[in-house]
Structure formats: structure tokens, C-alpha cells
Design a protein around this motif. Structure first.
Motif, PDB file in Angstrom:
ATOM      1  N   GLY A 430      25.395 -38.051  34.543  1.00 54.68           N
ATOM      2  CA  GLY A 430      25.922 -38.991  35.250  1.00 54.68           C
ATOM      3  C   GLY A 430      27.405 -38.454  36.162  1.00 54.68           C
ATOM      4  N   ARG A 431      27.504 -37.279  35.991  1.00 54.24           N
ATOM      5  CA  ARG A 431      28.645 -36.483  36.632  1.00 54.24           C
ATOM      6  C   ARG A 431      27.970 -35.659  37.810  1.00 54.24           C
ATOM      7  NH1 ARG A 431      31.478 -32.754  32.672  1.00 54.24           N
ATOM      8  NH2 ARG A 431      32.850 -32.395  34.640  1.00 54.24           N
ATOM      9  N   THR A 432      28.653 -35.891  38.979  1.00 59.36           N
ATOM     10  CA  THR A 432      27.946 -35.224  40.240  1.00 59.36           C
ATOM     11  C   THR A 432      28.972 -34.108  40.839  1.00 59.36           C
ATOM     12  OG1 THR A 432      26.651 -37.167  40.719  1.00 59.36           O
ATOM     13  CG2 THR A 432      27.069 -35.520  42.781  1.00 59.36           C
ATOM     14  N   VAL A 433      28.527 -33.052  41.126  1.00 58.71           N
ATOM     15  CA  VAL A 433      29.130 -31.933  41.847  1.00 58.71           C
ATOM     16  C   VAL A 433      28.585 -31.715  43.157  1.00 58.71           C
ATOM     17  CG1 VAL A 433      28.062 -29.988  40.539  1.00 58.71           C
ATOM     18  CG2 VAL A 433      30.441 -29.660  41.353  1.00 58.71           C
ATOM     19  N   HIS A 434      29.283 -31.205  44.182  1.00 58.87           N
ATOM     20  CA  HIS A 434      28.745 -30.921  45.299  1.00 58.87           C
ATOM     21  C   HIS A 434      29.479 -29.420  45.906  1.00 58.87           C
ATOM     22  CE1 HIS A 434      27.966 -31.933  49.983  1.00 58.87           C
ATOM     23  NE2 HIS A 434      27.138 -31.025  49.597  1.00 58.87           N
ATOM     24  N   THR A 435      28.428 -28.269  45.945  1.00 59.61           N
ATOM     25  CA  THR A 435      28.972 -26.996  46.118  1.00 59.61           C
ATOM     26  C   THR A 435      28.458 -26.481  47.300  1.00 59.61           C
ATOM     27  OG1 THR A 435      27.481 -26.068  44.781  1.00 59.61           O
ATOM     28  CG2 THR A 435      29.579 -26.634  43.616  1.00 59.61           C
ATOM     29  N   LEU A 446      21.410 -20.349  48.609  1.00 58.98           N
ATOM     30  CA  LEU A 446      20.950 -21.234  47.882  1.00 58.98           C
ATOM     31  C   LEU A 446      21.134 -20.845  46.339  1.00 58.98           C
ATOM     32  CD1 LEU A 446      19.682 -24.096  48.325  1.00 58.98           C
ATOM     33  CD2 LEU A 446      17.363 -23.165  47.868  1.00 58.98           C
ATOM     34  N   ASP A 447      20.664 -19.988  45.908  1.00 58.66           N
ATOM     35  CA  ASP A 447      20.786 -19.493  44.677  1.00 58.66           C
ATOM     36  C   ASP A 447      22.346 -19.566  43.917  1.00 58.66           C
ATOM     37  OD1 ASP A 447      20.501 -18.748  41.828  1.00 58.66           O
ATOM     38  OD2 ASP A 447      20.457 -16.537  42.716  1.00 58.66           O
ATOM     39  N   ASN A 448      23.200 -18.928  44.923  1.00 59.73           N
ATOM     40  CA  ASN A 448      24.505 -18.802  44.790  1.00 59.73           C
ATOM     41  C   ASN A 448      25.415 -20.267  44.664  1.00 59.73           C
ATOM     42  OD1 ASN A 448      24.356 -15.993  44.733  1.00 59.73           O
ATOM     43  ND2 ASN A 448      25.170 -15.737  46.963  1.00 59.73           N
ATOM     44  N   ALA A 449      24.885 -21.236  45.638  1.00 58.22           N
ATOM     45  CA  ALA A 449      25.476 -22.565  45.665  1.00 58.22           C
ATOM     46  C   ALA A 449      24.949 -23.167  44.238  1.00 58.22           C
ATOM     47  CB  ALA A 449      25.054 -23.379  46.729  1.00 58.22           C
ATOM     48  N   LEU A 450      23.704 -23.043  43.871  1.00 57.66           N
ATOM     49  CA  LEU A 450      23.335 -23.924  42.762  1.00 57.66           C
ATOM     50  C   LEU A 450      23.844 -23.213  41.415  1.00 57.66           C
ATOM     51  CD1 LEU A 450      21.209 -25.277  41.336  1.00 57.66           C
ATOM     52  CD2 LEU A 450      19.426 -23.624  41.387  1.00 57.66           C
ATOM     53  N   ARG A 451      24.130 -21.894  41.491  1.00 58.74           N
ATOM     54  CA  ARG A 451      24.741 -21.106  40.228  1.00 58.74           C
ATOM     55  C   ARG A 451      26.325 -21.571  40.154  1.00 58.74           C
ATOM     56  NH1 ARG A 451      23.274 -17.068  37.128  1.00 58.74           N
ATOM     57  NH2 ARG A 451      25.593 -16.265  37.033  1.00 58.74           N
ATOM     58  N   LYS A 452      26.959 -21.906  41.325  1.00 60.61           N
ATOM     59  CA  LYS A 452      28.204 -22.341  41.285  1.00 60.61           C
ATOM     60  C   LYS A 452      28.360 -23.527  40.536  1.00 60.61           C
ATOM     61  CE  LYS A 452      31.998 -22.686  44.633  1.00 60.61           C
ATOM     62  NZ  LYS A 452      32.423 -22.246  46.100  1.00 60.61           N
ATOM     63  N   ALA A 453      27.492 -24.330  41.389  1.00 61.24           N
ATOM     64  CA  ALA A 453      27.473 -25.872  40.819  1.00 61.24           C
ATOM     65  C   ALA A 453      27.275 -25.926  39.159  1.00 61.24           C
ATOM     66  CB  ALA A 453      26.631 -26.782  41.484  1.00 61.24           C
ATOM     67  N   LEU A 454      26.092 -25.217  38.592  1.00 63.46           N
ATOM     68  CA  LEU A 454      25.815 -25.182  37.439  1.00 63.46           C
ATOM     69  C   LEU A 454      26.855 -24.796  36.330  1.00 63.46           C
ATOM     70  CD1 LEU A 454      22.215 -24.132  37.436  1.00 63.46           C
ATOM     71  CD2 LEU A 454      23.028 -26.456  36.914  1.00 63.46           C
ATOM     72  N   LEU A 455      27.599 -23.491  36.827  1.00 61.20           N
ATOM     73  CA  LEU A 455      28.655 -22.887  36.103  1.00 61.20           C
ATOM     74  C   LEU A 455      29.953 -23.789  35.808  1.00 61.20           C
ATOM     75  CD1 LEU A 455      28.652 -19.303  37.617  1.00 61.20           C
ATOM     76  CD2 LEU A 455      27.857 -19.859  35.265  1.00 61.20           C
ATOM     77  N   SER A 456      30.169 -24.677  36.556  1.00 63.22           N
ATOM     78  CA  SER A 456      30.994 -25.732  36.301  1.00 63.22           C
ATOM     79  C   SER A 456      30.658 -26.572  35.092  1.00 63.22           C
ATOM     80  CB  SER A 456      31.508 -26.509  37.708  1.00 63.22           C
ATOM     81  OG  SER A 456      30.481 -27.336  37.727  1.00 63.22           O
ATOM     82  N   PHE A 457      29.522 -26.646  34.782  1.00 58.32           N
ATOM     83  CA  PHE A 457      29.084 -27.598  33.602  1.00 58.32           C
ATOM     84  C   PHE A 457      28.680 -26.487  32.498  1.00 58.32           C
ATOM     85  CE2 PHE A 457      28.232 -30.299  37.241  1.00 58.32           C
ATOM     86  CZ  PHE A 457      28.988 -31.402  36.852  1.00 58.32           C
ATOM     87  N   PHE A 458      27.936 -25.476  32.916  1.00 57.35           N
ATOM     88  CA  PHE A 458      27.542 -24.749  31.768  1.00 57.35           C
ATOM     89  C   PHE A 458      27.848 -23.137  31.995  1.00 57.35           C
ATOM     90  CE2 PHE A 458      24.216 -27.867  33.063  1.00 57.35           C
ATOM     91  CZ  PHE A 458      24.340 -28.661  32.022  1.00 57.35           C
ATOM     92  N   PRO A 459      29.214 -23.046  31.443  1.00 57.00           N
ATOM     93  CA  PRO A 459      29.516 -21.491  31.690  1.00 57.00           C
ATOM     94  C   PRO A 459      28.805 -20.498  31.064  1.00 57.00           C
ATOM     95  CG  PRO A 459      30.875 -22.691  30.069  1.00 57.00           C
ATOM     96  CD  PRO A 459      30.280 -23.769  30.816  1.00 57.00           C
ATOM     97  N   GLU A 460      27.983 -20.952  29.807  1.00 56.13           N
ATOM     98  CA  GLU A 460      27.027 -19.720  29.320  1.00 56.13           C
ATOM     99  C   GLU A 460      25.863 -19.277  30.205  1.00 56.13           C
ATOM    100  OE1 GLU A 460      25.247 -23.987  27.947  1.00 56.13           O
ATOM    101  OE2 GLU A 460      27.106 -23.148  28.856  1.00 56.13           O
TER     102      GLU A 460
END
Length: 530
Positions: A430-435, A446-460
Motif C-alpha cells: 500500500g505504500r508507493t515510491v517514485h524514483t 531502468l535496473d538502477n531506478a528499480l533497485r533504488k526504489a526497492l532498497l528503500s523497502f528491502f535493504p537486504e
């Protein structure tokens, strides 16, 4: 010589990956690589390791210098390789022989000419001078305290053209003190029946010495020819890991070793290490910067992979129905593939590998989904992670995240400087992020933007990275730039690799689908997230 007579026979193994193997196109090993491979071969149970030709190049000379005083595991011995003395010189003044002694190995592999064609035209020496070169060179090395393994280059071609002279070259080596006479099919074009007949004659004539075989693979017969020589009485085998070598390669020890042990019952020191064979083969590939051959017998990813539904169904009941040996005996594993050729047995077996239990009557929808996606360009044979995610989603499994939108573009200036940029919008619980991020190309951005967004939720996911990326155009010229492309992505994290697939006429969409699966699998494979 029958199989029964070969059973229990002790075969000496000489690995020439570090010498003949490095003559293969595209194969190069640093001194550090060669040291590491020598150590691995010795630990596996190789008797003799041919390290190179110290008189031919500085790298091999440096390798032998680095190996001085180093004891190899399990009593393995390092050998230096070189040629008989040059014409018109005395052995004491020959630089190649001097380099062999300088290498300070207890064993030397010395090659000479067995074929009159080479003696008369390549070396431009008389028959008598060639025999003297062989005899004197071997005797000189023996007098210096070296064991000499004599490689009779082009022996079989010479034997079938002029058997009397070819055998005379072996006599010269024996008179000089060689204890092992290795018969080489250097051009790689002889047939097994020829190899058997000639070797049998040599074994009978030189019964007091060890006879060996060195086969090249130009007619795809190096393994068969090596086995023919061994069945004829040879007891010294030369070859390379993964069949590396000049032109089409050498006899493949990765195939020969398990065949000799498991099929013929021959005695090799490496017999007790067979379960490490695949690991060794892949280690050598890695050091040589080569992609492992998926279809390699015994050790390849496909060697025990089952795709046809009838095959899988039978293997699940009894693996002997479609497997000639147990994969674990050579360090491999059984794999079940899924594709549009699959039956329910494939799917259930593949799901069981991933820890998903599904009743047989519940496999129908998944099977139809797989077949439909493969019609659209997907391929799940080499994308286990995507198949797992497909099953997870069809069972109503929770998605760790969803991508709502993405965009990627490349822009440049008047000076020809180009830069790619991408934006990704995704949601997690339910939480949205735009990177946004940049990259060397649109897919990288595209991979860098996807990783950047995901790392804010899943640092692992910091420990997860892209290991490989491949694009294949499926439809070719008829569809032109509108062709469907298949993207295969390989990711790595915590020492584990997994593969995902995406397909679309839009290469960015196909790439994003494969990347999303890659990161989703990384999250779902963590036990607490399953």
C-alpha cells in the motif's frame, strides 16, 4: 583387450590443460590461474600435471619458477614439456633442453617426430638425424636425473604410412631411457579401429615399457580413440579438462575419467574424487573465462535434465529408465525442465524442487499457463525462478511488490554525449515510491531506478546483483524491429544464482519483467518471506 582385462588396470593420468589446453582459441591462463588449476588437479587425483613449455614463452617459465619447492597434493608431479634438440646442435648447447632442466621438474614430457613427412619436410632432417635427435635428447635428460615421458607426435599418421620408421622412432626413445612411450594422434583424424590395431602392436613390441595415448578431437573421436588405445593395452592417458586444446581440442578427461571408473572399472587415483568432478570442471572453466558447456556429458547442466513428459514420469518412478549413472556420483544433480512440451509430471517434479506441493489434478491451469506464455516468447527451461514465481502467483501467493509504471529514455547533446535515464513507480503493502536513476544504457538505468526504489523497502537486496543479461530476437527478419525479444537475466546473492525470463516486442518491457522476477524471487526465497 576386453573390458574384463581393463577392469582393475592401473592407468596413469597426465593432464595437459595447462599446456595443450591453453592452445585453444580464447583460452588464456595467468601464472596465478595456472598455479590454482595445478593445485586443484593434484587434489582431485591427477598423477602428472603438464605445466607448460618453459622454452617457448616467458609465462610458462615464470610458472615453473613459481612452482619450485611447492609440493602438490596427493603426490602429484609437475612435468615440463619440450622438444628434442634442434638439428645440427649438440644436446648440451640446446636452449630448449636447457629450459627443461631449468624448470626443475622431476618428470619431463619430450616430443619428437614419428612421421617421415615431418622429419623430412617440417624439420628438414634425414631419417637418421631425426632418430639421433630423439635418442640423444632423451638420454641427456635421463642422465640429468629426469624421468622422461616420450610423446611420439603424429605417431599414427606415421605408422600407417611407414610403420617400420615410426616404430624405429620409439626404439630410439627407448634406447635413450624413456620409460613411457605416448602415441599421439596429433591431427585427430584417425579411427578407433586404427588406434586399437596400432597400439596393440606397440604394446606387444615394447612390453617392458608403459605405452600411452594422446588424442586430438578433430573428428570428434578423441574420447573413443583414447578408450580404444587403453583397451589395446595402453596404461598412460593424456588429455585436458573440458576437452580444451588446439583446433577442435584434446581428449576430454571430464568424460574419460568417469567412463573409465564407472563403465570399465579401471583403477585411477582420481576414482575417489568423482563426486567433485563437476566442481573441478566448472572451476577450470571459471579460471579460463569460459562458459561451461551445458550439454557436457556427466558435468553439464543438461546432462541429467529431463524435459519430455514421458521421460519425467518414468524417471520419477525409477531414474535408471533414462539415466546411465547416478548424477550424484559425478557431483551433478537431476533437473526437471518445464516447457510447452511438458506434462503434469514435469511441473509437479519441478515444483517439488522448489518446495511447492501441488496435487496432480491442480497442475492443469499451470500447465496451460506455461504453454500460453511459451507461445508468446517465454522459455522457462533456463529460468527456474520465473517458473517458481508463476506457480506462486497462480496459487494466489502474495507479491512482495508491484510496479505501477516505468519509463526509460536516452538523450544526447550536440557534442555526442549520451545519457540514459529511467523512472519507476512501485508499491509495497500500500505504500508507493517514485524514483529516478541514470545508467550507461536504458536497461541499466531502468535496473538502477528499480533497485533504488526497492532498497528503500528491502535493504537486504543490497547483497543482490545482476550477474548476466542476454537478449534474443525470436522472430527475425520478417517482423523486423517489431520482433518479440526474450530477455534472460541471471542474478546472484549470498553465493546463490537464479535465472528469470521476460518476453515482449518492447525490449524494455521484457527486461523489466525479468528484473522484477529476479528481485521478487530474491525476496520470496528468504524463508521468513515464503
Amino acid at each position: 583387450m576386453s573390458e574384463t582385462e581393463l577392469r582393475g588396470a592401473r592407468i596413469e593420468l597426465l593432464d595437459t590443460t595447462l599446456r595443450d589446453g591453453t592452445q585453444a582459441e580464447g583460452v588464456s591462463l595467468s601464472v596465478r590461474d595456472k598455479v590454482a588449476v595445478a593445485e586443484a588437479l593434484a587434489a582431485f587425483g591427477t598423477d602428472l600435471i603438464e605445466g607448460g613449455w618453459p622454452g617457448s614463452n616467458p609465462r610458462d617459465a615464470e610458472f615453473f619458477e613459481a612452482m619450485k619447492g611447492r609440493a602438490l597434493p596427493r603426490g602429484a608431479q609437475l612435468t615440463a614439456f619440450g622438444a628434442t634438440r634442434r638439428k645440427g646442435t649438440v644436446v648440451e648447447d640446446d636452449p630448449s633442453l636447457a629450459a627443461l632442466l631449468e624448470a626443475a621438474t622431476s618428470v619431463v614430457t619430450l616430443f619428437g617426430k614419428s612421421w617421415t613427412l615431418h622429419a623430412l619436410e617440417a624439420l628438414e632432417v634425414s631419417r637418421e638425424e631425426n632418430l639421433a635427435m630423439i635418442r640423444e635428447s632423451v638420454a641427456y635428460l635421463r642422465a640429468a636425473g629426469r624421468r622422461v615421458v616420450y610423446d611420439a607426435e603424429h605417431f599414427f599418421d606415421g605408422y600407417f604410412e611407414d610403420p617400420t620408421y615410426a616404430l624405429a622412432t620409439l626404439e630410439a626413445a627407448a634406447e635413450g631411457g624413456a620409460d613411457t612411450l605416448v602415441l599421439a594422434d596429433t591431427n585427430g583424424g584417425r579411427l578407433p579401429e586404427e588406434i586399437f590395431a596400432a597400439t596393440q602392436q606397440v604394446v606387444a613390441r615394447f612390453s617392458h615399457l608403459t605405452v600411452g595415448i594422446h588424442a586430438h578431437n578433430d573428428a570428434e573421436l578423441a574420447v573413443a580413440n583414447s578408450l580404444a588405445a587403453l583397451r589395446a593395452g595402453a596404461r598412460h592417458l593424456q588429455g585436458t579438462l573440458n576437452g580444451y586444446g588446439e583446433r577442435a581440442g584434446n581428449a576430454n578427461l571430464t568424460s574419460l575419467i568417469p567412463t573409465l571408473v564407472l563403465k570399465y572399472g579401471a583403477e585411477l587415483k582420481a576414482a575417489d574424487s568423482l563426486e567433485r568432478l563437476r566442481e573441478l570442471a566448472h572451476f577450470v572453466d571459471e579460471r579460463a573465462n569460459q562458459q561451461p558447456n551445458r550439454c557436457a556429458p556427466y558435468v553439464g547442466d543438461a546432462a541429467f535434465a529431463h524435459k519430455g513428459g514421458v521421460h519425467v514420469s518414468a524417471v520419477l518412478k525409477n531414474p535408471r529408465t533414462y539415466e546411465h549413472v547416478e548424477p550424484e556420483r559425478v557431483g551433478n544433480r537431476r533437473r526437471f525442465l518445464v516447457s510447452d512440451l511438458s506434462g503434469r509430471s514435469n511441473l509437479l517434479a519441478k515444483l517439488a524442487e522448489a518446495g511447492i506441493e501441488l496435487a496432480k489434478d491442480e497442475a492443469g491451469p499451470l500447465l496451460e499457463e506455461v504453454k500460453g506464455l511459451e507461445r508468446d516468447g517465454y522459455a522457462f527451461e533456463g529460468a527456474d525462478a520465473s517458473f517458481y514465481l508463476l506457480a506462486h502467483r497462480l496459487q494466489g501467493g502474495e507479491e512482495p511488490f508491484t510496479v505501477a509504471a516505468f519509463r526509460s529514455w536516452t538523450s544526447g547533446d550536440a557534442h555526442g554525449h549520451w545519457q540514459a535515464e529511467a523512472t519507476v513507480q512501485l508499491s509495497v503493502a500500500g505504500r508507493t515510491v517514485h524514483t529516478a536513476a541514470t545508467g550507461d544504457g536504458p536497461v541499466g538505468a531502468l535496473d538502477n531506478a528499480l533497485r533504488k526504489a526497492l532498497l528503500s523497502f528491502f535493504p537486504e537486496l543490497e547483497a543482490v546483483g545482476l550477474a548476466d543479461y542476454k537478449v534474443r530476437v525470436l522472430e527475425g527478419q520478417e517482423a523486423g524491429t517489431a520482433s518479440v525479444v526474450r530477455v534472460l537475466v541471471e542474478m546472484e546473492g549470498d553465493g546463490v544464482r537464479w535465472s528469470t525470463v521476460g518476453a515482449s516486442a518492447n525490449v524494455l518491457e521484457a527486461s523489466l519483467n525479468a528484473l522484477v522476477d529476479g528481485y521478487a524471487y530474491a525476496l520470496l526465497r528468504t524463508p521468513q518471506r515464503r
